[in-house]
Structure formats: structure tokens, C-alpha cells
Design an enzyme around this catalytic site. Structure first.
Site, PDB file in Angstrom:
ATOM      1  N   SER A  14      48.466  90.999  59.119  1.00 15.17           N
ATOM      2  CA  SER A  14      49.377  91.163  60.259  1.00 15.17           C
ATOM      3  C   SER A  14      50.797  91.463  59.783  1.00 15.17           C
ATOM      4  O   SER A  14      51.526  92.207  60.427  1.00 15.17           O
ATOM      5  CB  SER A  14      49.339  89.937  61.176  1.00 15.17           C
ATOM      6  OG  SER A  14      49.860  88.800  60.546  1.00 15.17           O
ATOM      7  N   HIS A 104      56.246  83.872  51.090  1.00 15.35           N
ATOM      8  CA  HIS A 104      55.494  82.622  50.990  1.00 15.35           C
ATOM      9  C   HIS A 104      55.732  81.818  52.263  1.00 15.35           C
ATOM     10  O   HIS A 104      56.877  81.687  52.700  1.00 15.35           O
ATOM     11  CB  HIS A 104      55.932  81.830  49.759  1.00 15.35           C
ATOM     12  CG  HIS A 104      55.067  80.644  49.512  1.00 15.35           C
ATOM     13  ND1 HIS A 104      53.836  80.754  48.891  1.00 15.35           N
ATOM     14  CD2 HIS A 104      55.204  79.351  49.848  1.00 15.35           C
ATOM     15  CE1 HIS A 104      53.282  79.553  48.851  1.00 15.35           C
ATOM     16  NE2 HIS A 104      54.083  78.691  49.428  1.00 15.35           N
ATOM     17  N   ASP A 145      55.102  81.873  42.476  1.00 12.90           N
ATOM     18  CA  ASP A 145      56.010  81.375  43.531  1.00 12.90           C
ATOM     19  C   ASP A 145      57.346  80.866  42.998  1.00 12.90           C
ATOM     20  O   ASP A 145      57.992  80.025  43.638  1.00 12.90           O
ATOM     21  CB  ASP A 145      55.335  80.253  44.354  1.00 12.90           C
ATOM     22  CG  ASP A 145      54.110  80.752  45.101  1.00 12.90           C
ATOM     23  OD1 ASP A 145      54.083  81.945  45.468  1.00 12.90           O
ATOM     24  OD2 ASP A 145      53.182  79.956  45.313  1.00 12.90           O
ATOM     25  N   GLU A 174      58.079  85.253  59.956  1.00 11.21           N
ATOM     26  CA  GLU A 174      57.710  86.338  59.031  1.00 11.21           C
ATOM     27  C   GLU A 174      57.876  87.691  59.706  1.00 11.21           C
ATOM     28  O   GLU A 174      58.436  88.631  59.127  1.00 11.21           O
ATOM     29  CB  GLU A 174      56.267  86.155  58.559  1.00 11.21           C
ATOM     30  CG  GLU A 174      56.098  84.910  57.709  1.00 11.21           C
ATOM     31  CD  GLU A 174      54.699  84.734  57.143  1.00 11.21           C
ATOM     32  OE1 GLU A 174      54.583  84.106  56.098  1.00 11.21           O
ATOM     33  OE2 GLU A 174      53.726  85.200  57.770  1.00 11.21           O
TER      34      GLU A 174
END
Ligand code: GAR
Length: 189
Positions: A14, A104, A145, A174
Site C-alpha cells: 500500500s 519503519h 534499522d 506513512e
């Protein structure tokens, strides 16, 4: 100046779709393909719908330089990891210094590292009774990360929130910020 962006995704995609839609009116930004390590991931359906070539690759192709070759052939300038779950090989990091951007779904350095992806992150956040979570957009380096943080945004977590609720709220952040931050990174803002 024209820029070629490679988007990597492993699942639903998405974010990949949202990014491509965001830049759809910008002739300077080109997406030669969406790359994916899962043959049947839903991002494949999205790629078809968007008219963007979908390239599946195996773990071997990821590690033996095949994918790296595709990036070179397509003159890729930037790599966007949008829900991509494999560790990036050092060769690729060296070839694209500060040109690989990951998102993240938590406030790094909390809830990052091995095994911390997708719903696992939101489950850990809720289990720990956190009062907030959010997103971290960062450059990718050799440590999972742990690359330089470019942008973070927070969202409240209430005592009744389920991991699904947190996922929903984090996804909203996001969708709002990832394309804008990419635009900044590539000099299109
Ligand atoms: C996103 O929430 C992204 O932040 C996360 O996976 C989800 C993918 O959703 N990424 C990671 O967990 C990376 N460690 P999408 O496929 O619908 O974009």
C-alpha cells in the site's frame, strides 16, 4: 533532472502504491519497476493496476548480484524500501550511499532490528503498554534499522488500542509523510 526510483516491497504494497500515485504527475520521477521477493504478494496486483512492471526475485538473485544488475541497467538513482523485509546486501549499500531509504513502523531505535516488522512491531508496542508509536524514515546502512534518521512522526497509543488499531494509525502517518520525505530526499520539493 530525471530520477529513477526502484521500489522494493514484500507484502501488500500500500505504501508503494501511495508513493507512485503521489509522483504520478511529476515527469522528473520515474519508477522503472517494483521489485519483490514474494512471487504472490499483493503488491503484484497493485503494480499491474498501476502499469508498473513487477519483478520478482529469489533469495539467490538478491544475494548473487542479479538484482544489483537490474538496478544498474535501469540507471536507478534511489532505492525506496516500502515494507521490504530482507536485509540489504553490503554491495548495494556501498553502491548507493545515502540513496537507500527505508520506512519503519515505530519510533526507532525502539522496536527495530531482527524480527521487528509489520504487525510484530505493533504487537510489541501494545504489549509493552507504550503511550505512543509512530514512523521512522531513515537511510539504510549495514546495521538493520540503524541508519541515519531522516524523519519521525508520532501517534498516540491508548490503553484500549489493539495492534490493528496501531497499525491503522501508523499507516495513516506513512501515507501522509513517506512520499513527501522521498520528494525532499531526491530534491523534488
Ligand atoms: C508498513 O507499515 C512498513 O512501515 C512496514 O511494513 C508495512 C508494509 O505495509 N515495514 C517494516 O516493518 C520494515 N521493517 P504495505 O506493504 O501495505 O506498504
Amino acid at each position: 533532472m530525471k530520477k529513477n526510483l526502484a521500489i522494493f516491497a514484500s507484502g501488500s504494497g500500500s505504501n508503494a502504491e501511495n508513493i507512485i500515485t503521489y509522483f504520478s504527475g511529476n515527469k522528473n520521477v520515474n519508477f522503472p519497476f517494483i521489485l519483490c521477493n514474494k512471487e504472490d504478494a499483493y503488491v503484484k496486483v497493485r503494480a499491474e493496476r498501476l502499469g508498473i512492471p513487477f519483478r520478482y526475485f529469489t533469495k539467490e538473485e538478491w544475494k548473487d548480484g542479479t538484482v544489483m544488475g537490474w538496478l544498474r541497467e535501469a540507471n536507478i538513482d534511489y532505492i525506496i524500501l516500502a515494507g521490504f523485509l530482507l536485509k540489504v546486501p553490503n554491495e548495494m549499500i556501498e553502491a548507493y550511499p545515502n540513496k537507500i531509504v527505508n520506512i519503519h513502523p515505530a519510533l526507532l531505535p525502539k522496536y527495530g532490528g531482527k524480527g521487528m516488522y509489520g504487525m510484530h512491531v505493533h504487537e510489541a508496542v501494545v504489549a509493552a503498554g507504550e503511550k505512543e508509536s509512530g514512523i521512522t524514515i531513515h537511510y539504510v546502512n549495514e546495521n538493520l534499522d540503524a541508519g541515519q534518521i531522516i524523519f519521525q512522526a508520532k501517534v498516540k497509543v491508548t490503553p484500549t488500542d489493539t495492534p490493528d488499531d496501531v497499525a491503522h494509525n501508523v499507516h495513516a502517518l506513512e501515507y501522509e509523510y513517506f512520499p513527501q520525505v522521498i520528494a525532499q530526499v531526491i530534491g523534488e520539493k
